[in-house]
Design an enzyme around this catalytic site. Sequence first.
Site, PDB file in Angstrom:
ATOM      1  CG  ASN A   9      -1.767   1.216   1.355  1.00 49.47           C
ATOM      2  OD1 ASN A   9      -1.863   2.001   0.417  1.00 49.47           O
ATOM      3  ND2 ASN A   9      -2.408   1.395   2.509  1.00 49.47           N
ATOM      4  CD1 TRP A  10       3.490   1.023  -2.902  1.00 51.17           C
ATOM      5  CD2 TRP A  10       3.580   2.244  -4.780  1.00 51.17           C
ATOM      6  NE1 TRP A  10       4.234   0.325  -3.823  1.00 51.17           N
ATOM      7  CE2 TRP A  10       4.308   1.040  -4.986  1.00 51.17           C
ATOM      8  CE3 TRP A  10       3.496   3.156  -5.821  1.00 51.17           C
ATOM      9  CZ2 TRP A  10       4.945   0.750  -6.196  1.00 51.17           C
ATOM     10  CZ3 TRP A  10       4.126   2.862  -7.029  1.00 51.17           C
ATOM     11  CH2 TRP A  10       4.852   1.682  -7.213  1.00 51.17           C
ATOM     12  CG  HIS A  97      -6.030   1.601   4.950  1.00 45.34           C
ATOM     13  ND1 HIS A  97      -5.618   2.526   5.894  1.00 45.34           N
ATOM     14  CD2 HIS A  97      -4.983   0.765   4.758  1.00 45.34           C
ATOM     15  CE1 HIS A  97      -4.367   2.249   6.240  1.00 45.34           C
ATOM     16  NE2 HIS A  97      -3.955   1.189   5.563  1.00 45.34           N
ATOM     17  CD  GLU A 169      -3.798  -2.952   7.018  1.00 46.21           C
ATOM     18  OE1 GLU A 169      -2.703  -3.192   6.521  1.00 46.21           O
ATOM     19  OE2 GLU A 169      -4.414  -1.894   6.849  1.00 46.21           O
ATOM     20  N   GLY A 175       1.865   1.876  10.664  1.00 41.31           N
ATOM     21  CA  GLY A 175       2.789   3.009  10.556  1.00 41.31           C
ATOM     22  C   GLY A 175       3.455   3.388  11.859  1.00 41.31           C
ATOM     23  CB  SER A 215       4.774  -2.103  11.857  1.00 38.61           C
ATOM     24  OG  SER A 215       4.297  -0.791  12.093  1.00 38.61           O
ATOM     25  N   GLY A 236       2.562  -1.335   4.284  1.00 38.42           N
ATOM     26  CA  GLY A 236       2.605   0.094   3.968  1.00 38.42           C
ATOM     27  C   GLY A 236       4.028   0.574   3.744  1.00 38.42           C
ATOM     28  N   GLY A 237       4.609   1.168   4.771  1.00 34.84           N
ATOM     29  CA  GLY A 237       5.923   1.808   4.671  1.00 34.84           C
ATOM     30  C   GLY A 237       6.988   0.954   4.003  1.00 34.84           C
TER      31      GLY A 237
END
Length: 252
Positions: A9-10, A97, A169, A175, A215, A236-237
């Site tokens: 997920n950018w 999300h 999630e 994050g 994460s 994500g990150g």
Amino acid sequence: MRSKIVAGNWKMNKTLEEAQTLTSELLGMIADEVKGDVKVVLCTPFPYLYPVKQQLGATRIAVGAQNCSEHASGAYTGETSAAMLKSMNVPYVILGHSERRQYFGEDSKLLVKKTDIALANGLTPIFCCGEPLEVREKNGHEQLVKQQVEEALFHLLAETIQKVVIAYEPVWAIGTGKTATAAQAQAMHAVIRKHLAGKYGTSVANEISILYGGSVNAANAKELFANPDVDGGLVGGASLKSREFTEIIKSI
Ligand code: PEP
């Protein structure tokens, strides 16, 4: 057999040039290093879906959107419809999300509409659920996640819910660098699968991929993915870095 999936997920990151550089790095690394049958999805910002898809060509890597409108078409300035995604052959869309729930007020009622319109257009929803920290601290996490899944998805027929991918999630892990332990992830995934089985039967529940998100990184992915009910990750990150994301994919 349910699919193993690693989706990146950018979010709202990268310029077009940076997105294309990341895609080209991933193309090389994944072709050279990823062996099994894991599905890889890049959930890019809307403007990059088409160019990234063109760049990917006929590889194992697919693109996904991060959201879609609940409306079919019309005067909804700034929105992107499921039909538009379908017309670009975008196969996946993230729905619900926690950032959409938190910053854009998305609730189960809306997510029913988004899920329905995504499925009607042949898209695979990656439906996100997960509890905030205060709910986990009060031990209400299982109840809340079951409720999120039930409210948004349990109106679907058995043959249709099998087309949905669920991503658990925990909000406190997104994050933050704070990951759920492998045991916490497995416990919640088992709860979700049991809840699905209660409504649709075990064989249907066993066909639904449940991803963990929060994460995930190259150091913790293997342990998380080793759990029997964890079928991959929504990342994500760490999906913004080609080497890290490739290592995560290889962990499955
Ligand atoms: C996400 O955005 O879905 C996510 C899990 O983010 P991160 O991996 O950065 O926690």
